[in-house]
Write a protein that holds these residues in place. Sequence first.
Motif, PDB file in Angstrom:
ATOM      1  N   ASP A  20      17.407 -19.671 -10.778  1.00  0.00           N
ATOM      2  CA  ASP A  20      16.613 -19.023  -9.422  1.00  0.00           C
ATOM      3  C   ASP A  20      17.185 -17.890  -8.946  1.00  0.00           C
ATOM      4  OD1 ASP A  20      18.771 -19.585  -7.571  1.00  0.00           O
ATOM      5  OD2 ASP A  20      18.230 -21.783  -7.852  1.00  0.00           O
ATOM      6  N   THR A  21      16.390 -17.024  -8.016  1.00  0.00           N
ATOM      7  CA  THR A  21      16.651 -15.933  -7.479  1.00  0.00           C
ATOM      8  C   THR A  21      18.210 -15.903  -6.652  1.00  0.00           C
ATOM      9  OG1 THR A  21      15.501 -16.453  -5.537  1.00  0.00           O
ATOM     10  CG2 THR A  21      14.369 -15.082  -7.397  1.00  0.00           C
ATOM     11  N   ASP A  22      18.688 -17.253  -6.116  1.00  0.00           N
ATOM     12  CA  ASP A  22      19.955 -17.210  -5.355  1.00  0.00           C
ATOM     13  C   ASP A  22      20.893 -17.050  -6.472  1.00  0.00           C
ATOM     14  OD1 ASP A  22      21.510 -17.585  -3.068  1.00  0.00           O
ATOM     15  OD2 ASP A  22      21.704 -19.715  -3.876  1.00  0.00           O
ATOM     16  N   GLN A  23      20.917 -17.503  -7.807  1.00  0.00           N
ATOM     17  CA  GLN A  23      21.689 -17.404  -8.564  1.00  0.00           C
ATOM     18  C   GLN A  23      21.705 -15.954  -9.331  1.00  0.00           C
ATOM     19  OE1 GLN A  23      19.964 -20.455 -10.944  1.00  0.00           O
ATOM     20  NE2 GLN A  23      21.273 -22.045 -10.248  1.00  0.00           N
ATOM     21  N   ILE A  24      20.568 -15.467  -9.342  1.00  0.00           N
ATOM     22  CA  ILE A  24      20.605 -13.947  -9.582  1.00  0.00           C
ATOM     23  C   ILE A  24      21.253 -13.144  -8.748  1.00  0.00           C
ATOM     24  CG2 ILE A  24      18.957 -12.127 -10.386  1.00  0.00           C
ATOM     25  CD1 ILE A  24      16.978 -14.168 -11.065  1.00  0.00           C
ATOM     26  N   GLU A  34      19.394  -1.108   2.646  1.00  0.00           N
ATOM     27  CA  GLU A  34      18.983  -0.174   1.497  1.00  0.00           C
ATOM     28  C   GLU A  34      18.413  -0.973   0.310  1.00  0.00           C
ATOM     29  OE1 GLU A  34      22.323  -0.072   2.300  1.00  0.00           O
ATOM     30  OE2 GLU A  34      22.694   1.393   3.425  1.00  0.00           O
ATOM     31  N   ARG A  35      17.630  -0.385  -0.230  1.00  0.00           N
ATOM     32  CA  ARG A  35      17.089  -1.004  -1.668  1.00  0.00           C
ATOM     33  C   ARG A  35      18.075  -0.909  -2.850  1.00  0.00           C
ATOM     34  NH1 ARG A  35      10.987  -0.156  -2.702  1.00  0.00           N
ATOM     35  NH2 ARG A  35      11.865  -0.645  -4.951  1.00  0.00           N
ATOM     36  N   THR A  36      19.291  -0.036  -2.396  1.00  0.00           N
ATOM     37  CA  THR A  36      20.190   0.188  -3.801  1.00  0.00           C
ATOM     38  C   THR A  36      21.668  -0.683  -3.595  1.00  0.00           C
ATOM     39  OG1 THR A  36      20.776   2.170  -2.491  1.00  0.00           O
ATOM     40  CG2 THR A  36      19.049   2.710  -3.889  1.00  0.00           C
ATOM     41  N   GLY A  37      22.313  -0.442  -4.500  1.00  0.00           N
ATOM     42  CA  GLY A  37      23.692  -1.041  -4.453  1.00  0.00           C
ATOM     43  C   GLY A  37      23.571  -2.548  -5.011  1.00  0.00           C
ATOM     44  N   PHE A  38      22.509  -3.161  -5.531  1.00  0.00           N
ATOM     45  CA  PHE A  38      22.598  -4.628  -5.577  1.00  0.00           C
ATOM     46  C   PHE A  38      23.031  -4.975  -7.066  1.00  0.00           C
ATOM     47  CE2 PHE A  38      19.767  -4.283  -1.982  1.00  0.00           C
ATOM     48  CZ  PHE A  38      20.403  -5.258  -1.375  1.00  0.00           C
ATOM     49  N   GLY A  39      23.103  -3.852  -7.911  1.00  0.00           N
ATOM     50  CA  GLY A  39      23.648  -4.000  -9.362  1.00  0.00           C
ATOM     51  C   GLY A  39      25.026  -4.924  -9.615  1.00  0.00           C
ATOM     52  N   GLU A  40      25.865  -4.482  -8.742  1.00  0.00           N
ATOM     53  CA  GLU A  40      27.154  -4.980  -8.947  1.00  0.00           C
ATOM     54  C   GLU A  40      27.232  -6.431  -8.210  1.00  0.00           C
ATOM     55  OE1 GLU A  40      30.300  -3.617  -6.034  1.00  0.00           O
ATOM     56  OE2 GLU A  40      28.506  -2.464  -5.356  1.00  0.00           O
ATOM     57  N   PHE A  41      26.257  -6.989  -7.712  1.00  0.00           N
ATOM     58  CA  PHE A  41      26.231  -8.498  -7.249  1.00  0.00           C
ATOM     59  C   PHE A  41      25.437  -9.342  -8.226  1.00  0.00           C
ATOM     60  CE2 PHE A  41      26.629  -5.491  -3.535  1.00  0.00           C
ATOM     61  CZ  PHE A  41      27.897  -5.850  -3.312  1.00  0.00           C
ATOM     62  N   VAL A  42      24.847  -8.689  -9.210  1.00  0.00           N
ATOM     63  CA  VAL A  42      23.924  -9.956 -10.146  1.00  0.00           C
ATOM     64  C   VAL A  42      24.950 -10.796 -10.771  1.00  0.00           C
ATOM     65  CG1 VAL A  42      22.746  -9.773 -12.298  1.00  0.00           C
ATOM     66  CG2 VAL A  42      22.060  -8.010 -10.607  1.00  0.00           C
ATOM     67  N   PHE A  43      24.270 -12.205 -10.312  1.00  0.00           N
ATOM     68  CA  PHE A  43      25.001 -13.245 -10.971  1.00  0.00           C
ATOM     69  C   PHE A  43      26.341 -13.340 -10.376  1.00  0.00           C
ATOM     70  CE2 PHE A  43      21.943 -12.338 -14.514  1.00  0.00           C
ATOM     71  CZ  PHE A  43      21.185 -13.540 -14.286  1.00  0.00           C
ATOM     72  N   GLU A  78      13.323 -10.056  -3.154  1.00  0.00           N
ATOM     73  CA  GLU A  78      12.934  -9.032  -4.019  1.00  0.00           C
ATOM     74  C   GLU A  78      14.287  -8.362  -4.393  1.00  0.00           C
ATOM     75  OE1 GLU A  78      11.121  -6.657  -0.620  1.00  0.00           O
ATOM     76  OE2 GLU A  78       9.245  -6.748  -1.814  1.00  0.00           O
ATOM     77  N   HIS A  79      15.414  -8.782  -3.836  1.00  0.00           N
ATOM     78  CA  HIS A  79      16.813  -8.257  -4.240  1.00  0.00           C
ATOM     79  C   HIS A  79      17.183  -8.612  -5.546  1.00  0.00           C
ATOM     80  CE1 HIS A  79      16.385  -8.783   0.129  1.00  0.00           C
ATOM     81  NE2 HIS A  79      17.432  -8.159   0.431  1.00  0.00           N
ATOM     82  N   ALA A  80      16.571  -9.822  -6.190  1.00  0.00           N
ATOM     83  CA  ALA A  80      16.943 -10.357  -7.655  1.00  0.00           C
ATOM     84  C   ALA A  80      16.608  -9.073  -8.484  1.00  0.00           C
ATOM     85  CB  ALA A  80      16.379 -11.621  -7.658  1.00  0.00           C
ATOM     86  N   PRO A  81      15.028  -8.904  -8.590  1.00  0.00           N
ATOM     87  CA  PRO A  81      14.700  -7.736  -9.277  1.00  0.00           C
ATOM     88  C   PRO A  81      15.335  -6.403  -9.382  1.00  0.00           C
ATOM     89  CG  PRO A  81      12.826  -9.032  -8.507  1.00  0.00           C
ATOM     90  CD  PRO A  81      13.793  -9.427  -7.762  1.00  0.00           C
ATOM     91  N   TRP A  82      15.607  -6.166  -7.839  1.00  0.00           N
ATOM     92  CA  TRP A  82      16.385  -4.791  -7.553  1.00  0.00           C
ATOM     93  C   TRP A  82      17.644  -4.890  -8.440  1.00  0.00           C
ATOM     94  CZ3 TRP A  82      15.653  -4.766  -1.723  1.00  0.00           C
ATOM     95  CH2 TRP A  82      14.277  -4.681  -1.202  1.00  0.00           C
ATOM     96  N   ILE A 100       6.077 -15.124  -8.393  1.00  0.00           N
ATOM     97  CA  ILE A 100       6.456 -14.042  -7.150  1.00  0.00           C
ATOM     98  C   ILE A 100       7.420 -13.272  -7.939  1.00  0.00           C
ATOM     99  CG2 ILE A 100       7.518 -13.863  -5.049  1.00  0.00           C
ATOM    100  CD1 ILE A 100       6.166 -16.358  -4.368  1.00  0.00           C
ATOM    101  N   PHE A 101       8.450 -13.766  -8.570  1.00  0.00           N
ATOM    102  CA  PHE A 101       9.330 -13.111  -9.477  1.00  0.00           C
ATOM    103  C   PHE A 101       8.734 -11.900 -10.329  1.00  0.00           C
ATOM    104  CE2 PHE A 101      12.360 -12.203 -12.931  1.00  0.00           C
ATOM    105  CZ  PHE A 101      13.396 -11.645 -12.227  1.00  0.00           C
ATOM    106  N   ARG A 102       7.851 -12.505 -11.020  1.00  0.00           N
ATOM    107  CA  ARG A 102       7.324 -11.342 -12.161  1.00  0.00           C
ATOM    108  C   ARG A 102       6.643 -10.608 -11.280  1.00  0.00           C
ATOM    109  NH1 ARG A 102       4.635 -14.989 -15.992  1.00  0.00           N
ATOM    110  NH2 ARG A 102       3.464 -15.484 -14.259  1.00  0.00           N
ATOM    111  N   THR A 103       5.806 -10.694 -10.287  1.00  0.00           N
ATOM    112  CA  THR A 103       5.213  -9.687  -9.612  1.00  0.00           C
ATOM    113  C   THR A 103       6.324  -8.724  -8.804  1.00  0.00           C
ATOM    114  OG1 THR A 103       3.455 -11.431  -9.080  1.00  0.00           O
ATOM    115  CG2 THR A 103       3.627  -9.513  -7.758  1.00  0.00           C
ATOM    116  N   ASN A 104       7.285  -9.145  -8.208  1.00  0.00           N
ATOM    117  CA  ASN A 104       8.302  -8.365  -7.824  1.00  0.00           C
ATOM    118  C   ASN A 104       8.855  -7.356  -8.940  1.00  0.00           C
ATOM    119  OD1 ASN A 104       7.980  -9.379  -5.148  1.00  0.00           O
ATOM    120  ND2 ASN A 104       9.582 -10.665  -5.400  1.00  0.00           N
TER     121      ASN A 104
END
Length: 196
Positions: A20-24, A34-43, A78-82, A100-104
């Motif tokens: 789920d998106t909370d795990q992602i 911002e919409r940036t800087g989320f990569g380091e927090f994935v999983f 939306e932070h999960a796909p970002w 919703i995830f696929r759309t985002n």
Amino acid sequence: MEPVSVITGTMVPLWRADVDTDQIMPKQHLKRVERTGFGEFVFGDWRQDPDFVLNDPRYEGANVLVAGPNFGCGSSREHAPWGLQQYGFEAIIAPSFADIFRTNCAKVGLLTVELPTEKCRALVDSAIEDPATPVRIDLPEQKVSAPSLETGFDIDGHVKHMLVGGLDPIGLTLTSVDEIAAFEASRPSFLPSTTR
């Protein structure tokens, strides 16, 4: 948004169902404006485990995530796909995705590819056996190729048009700017204008 055409690279195998998106993208990392800087927090929570696949240096630089069924379920954040895109993933292959995830994902140019379970499992097995296994995703031709697999995939025609054209919803609207201006010019002057 960058156009999506042919993606080549290697795969990260994450054979888990109902991710789920909370795990992602764990909730504690949603404080940015911002919409940036989320990569380091994935999983982020799972990466506390030294044996988690993203901690394995053999998968460093892999740009295609191959996951289990119902990937991206849960909240619509939306932070999960970002975060997945900012981590470096260009595509996700799974047997199924939350709508919703696929759309985002489509709205930010992150390609989601649905393949039958056995084909996803074959890609996962290949990536586990050899992390350098190459994969190629051709969006215009709707084909996925790897040494042990070549298969087609379905995708919504409108989503494909948006991705291949590098269009987000605003970009799509701007492709009709002349028609919008002509419509506004034909409206009676007493009606409100939307072109200010």
